[in-house]
Enzyme design. Structure first.
Site, PDB file in Angstrom:
ATOM      1  CD  GLN A 258      -2.726  -1.180  -0.133  1.00  6.92           C
ATOM      2  OE1 GLN A 258      -3.446  -0.248  -0.497  1.00  6.92           O
ATOM      3  NE2 GLN A 258      -2.563  -2.275  -0.866  1.00  6.92           N
ATOM      4  CG  HIS A 261      -1.497   2.072  -4.008  1.00  4.71           C
ATOM      5  ND1 HIS A 261      -1.799   1.886  -5.329  1.00  4.71           N
ATOM      6  CD2 HIS A 261      -1.955   0.972  -3.361  1.00  4.71           C
ATOM      7  CE1 HIS A 261      -2.414   0.729  -5.486  1.00  4.71           C
ATOM      8  NE2 HIS A 261      -2.515   0.151  -4.308  1.00  4.71           N
ATOM      9  CD  GLU A 326      -8.246   1.110   0.628  1.00  2.00           C
ATOM     10  OE1 GLU A 326      -8.588   1.073  -0.564  1.00  2.00           O
ATOM     11  OE2 GLU A 326      -7.199   1.660   1.019  1.00  2.00           O
ATOM     12  CG  HIS A 327      -6.774  -2.879   1.895  1.00  2.00           C
ATOM     13  ND1 HIS A 327      -6.204  -1.704   1.439  1.00  2.00           N
ATOM     14  CD2 HIS A 327      -7.543  -3.354   0.889  1.00  2.00           C
ATOM     15  CE1 HIS A 327      -6.604  -1.487   0.189  1.00  2.00           C
ATOM     16  NE2 HIS A 327      -7.420  -2.464  -0.171  1.00  2.00           N
ATOM     17  CG  ASP A 360      -5.065  -4.629  -4.372  1.00  2.00           C
ATOM     18  OD1 ASP A 360      -6.118  -4.225  -3.851  1.00  2.00           O
ATOM     19  OD2 ASP A 360      -3.939  -4.273  -3.990  1.00  2.00           O
ATOM     20  CG  HIS A 419     -51.340  14.145   3.769  1.00  2.00           C
ATOM     21  ND1 HIS A 419     -51.032  15.393   3.341  1.00  2.00           N
ATOM     22  CD2 HIS A 419     -50.240  13.362   3.511  1.00  2.00           C
ATOM     23  CE1 HIS A 419     -49.796  15.400   2.856  1.00  2.00           C
ATOM     24  NE2 HIS A 419     -49.301  14.174   2.947  1.00  2.00           N
TER      25      HIS A 419
END
Length: 430
Positions: A258, A261, A326-327, A360, A419
């Site tokens: 990661q 990235h 996230e992971h 991934d 109504h």
């Protein structure tokens, strides 16, 4: 890189700072995106051409606005057979996983004779954003396009930047496999605006999904409501919970998967072994030097990496839930026991032989996941992001007689006489 221990006197404050660290778009990005979005809304294709010339360094009138399907078919045909087979394997597995997500319609009649239910339908048109700046990701094509196809979307549009006019053949091959209908050579916030508002050349879509940089994420945030979005995604992140029986080289590689990235990515190790923590730190420093992405990985690890020593692995899980990553990797002997206590995580990887990187590409679950602690309330991309539910109900005389008087009473209590009257007239009580 930050080193913390739960036994340190200042741990609570230091961990809070780590949890609250902001790694996403700032006010300047938001201001720039507002300008770009307004330009595309007001000037359409002319703005797209100008922004592409400025940011991607090519003229759309010369390089071409659209990539044709014939180019995608040729890219797939010319691809190395091993890569072609890998893409097809990934596509098959992603398709199989997402087919199980398709919701079922409901239609029931209760004891009062009232019929209620819901019907699910795909949106008519969806746009997917595929990054093309720092790197090109054919896996992102598959992860975004296949759920849309499984949902039954009629028109699937892909936008991707092509710096200097260059197109990645892997991305085109993946688009061919996934069945993308249109591909446009535009990226950035301007591409999201084009999908939301439509331009002379590009028809608007109903939903936009896919990862991108800070400008793309901010454009999605600003345009939500004009168009549907999957999520506002921030920098990538991984948390690894590992005991001392792991190979430190494996865990180091997982953390770096990661970190490479983006410089704003975050990689965190939680372990109950001080010796193992030291070995992983050494392995990370050693492995970074051999990466072609070493500059990015080094900046990410130095600025946002962390190793946290816990008194036990059980102590790690409350910290995981606060991070809502996230992971999440659970590299332990009994991952299920820890997994049962995990409440907030985008996707969880169970056991020593399940690296995040496998998810991934080829495992099947989607890799477009909530970041920035949004796993507390959000989920990864799914078929449901490309569908909408319409409820319905039907009453006959008996059904209205059974529940209508209560509706009249509530409408009158709320001070809404029209109504009440619309029901009472049918009941014959007005």
């Amino acid at each position: 890189m930050i080193r913390l221990s739960t036994s340190d006197p200042g741990f609570t404050r230091a961990f809070r700072d780590l949890v609250d660290a902001r790694r996403e778009a700032d006010a300047d990005v938001a201001r720039d995106v507002r300008t770009i979005v307004a330009s595309v809304r007001d000037e359409g294709d002319a703005a797209l051409r100008a922004f592409t010339r400025k940011f991607d360094r090519h003229d759309l009138n010369e390089t071409g606005w659209r990539i044709e399907k014939a180019d995608c078919a040729a890219a797939l045909d010319q691809l190395d057979p091993k890569l072609r087979d890998a893409l097809r394997l990934a596509a098959d597995r992603i398709t199989a996983y997402h087919e199980h997500q398709r919701p079922a319609d409901s239609d029931t009649t209760d004891q009062a004779g009232v019929r209620t239910g819901a019907r699910w339908q795909a949106v008519e048109a969806a746009g997917i954003y595929v990054p093309g700046g720092r790197a090109a990701y054919p896996s992102s094509v598959l992860m975004n396009a296949i759920p849309a196809r499984v949902a039954g979307v009629d028109r699937l549009v892909m936008v991707t930047p092509t710096p200097n006019g260059e197109v990645n053949p892997l991305v085109l091959a993946a688009a061919e496999i996934a069945g993308v209908d249109e591909i446009w050579r535009i990226g950035g916030a301007q591409a999201i605006a084009a999908l939301a508002y439509g331009t002379g050349r590009i028809a608007a879509v109903d939903v936009v999904t896919g990862p991108g940089n800070a400008w793309v994420a901010e454009a999605k945030r600003q345009l939500y409501g004009v168009v549907g979005i999957d999520m506002v995604a921030g920098p990538s992140e991984i948390v690894v919970v590992a005991d001392g029986r792991n190979d430190p080289e494996w865990i180091a590689a997982d953390l770096l998967s990661q970190a490479e990235h983006d410089p704003t990515s975050q990689s965190i190790l939680l372990t109950d072994s001080a010796v193992f923590a030291g070995k992983v730190a050494d392995a990370v420093d050693r492995q970074i030097g051999a990466l072609t992405t070493r500059d990015t990985a080094r900046r990410s690890w130095d600025a946002n990496g962390a190793i946290i020593l816990t008194g036990s692995l059980d102590e790690a899980i409350p910290l995981v839930n606060r991070l809502a990553p996230e992971h999440l990797e659970l590299a332990v002997d009994d991952p299920e026991a820890l997994f049962a206590r995990v409440r907030h995580a985008g996707s969880v990887f169970l056991g020593r032989m399940t690296p995040e990187a496998i998810g991934d590409y080829v495992a099947g679950p989607n890799h477009v996941l909530p970041t920035g602690r949004r796993a507390r309330f959000a989920s990864g991309l799914s078929v449901l992001d490309f569908m909408k539910r319409t409820s319905f109900l039907a009453l006959d005389d008996a059904g209205l007689a059974a529940i209508g008087p209560a509706a009249v009473a509530l409408a009158e209590a709320e001070g809404l006489p029209a109504h009440a009257k619309s029901v009472a007239l049918r009941l014959g009580t007005d």
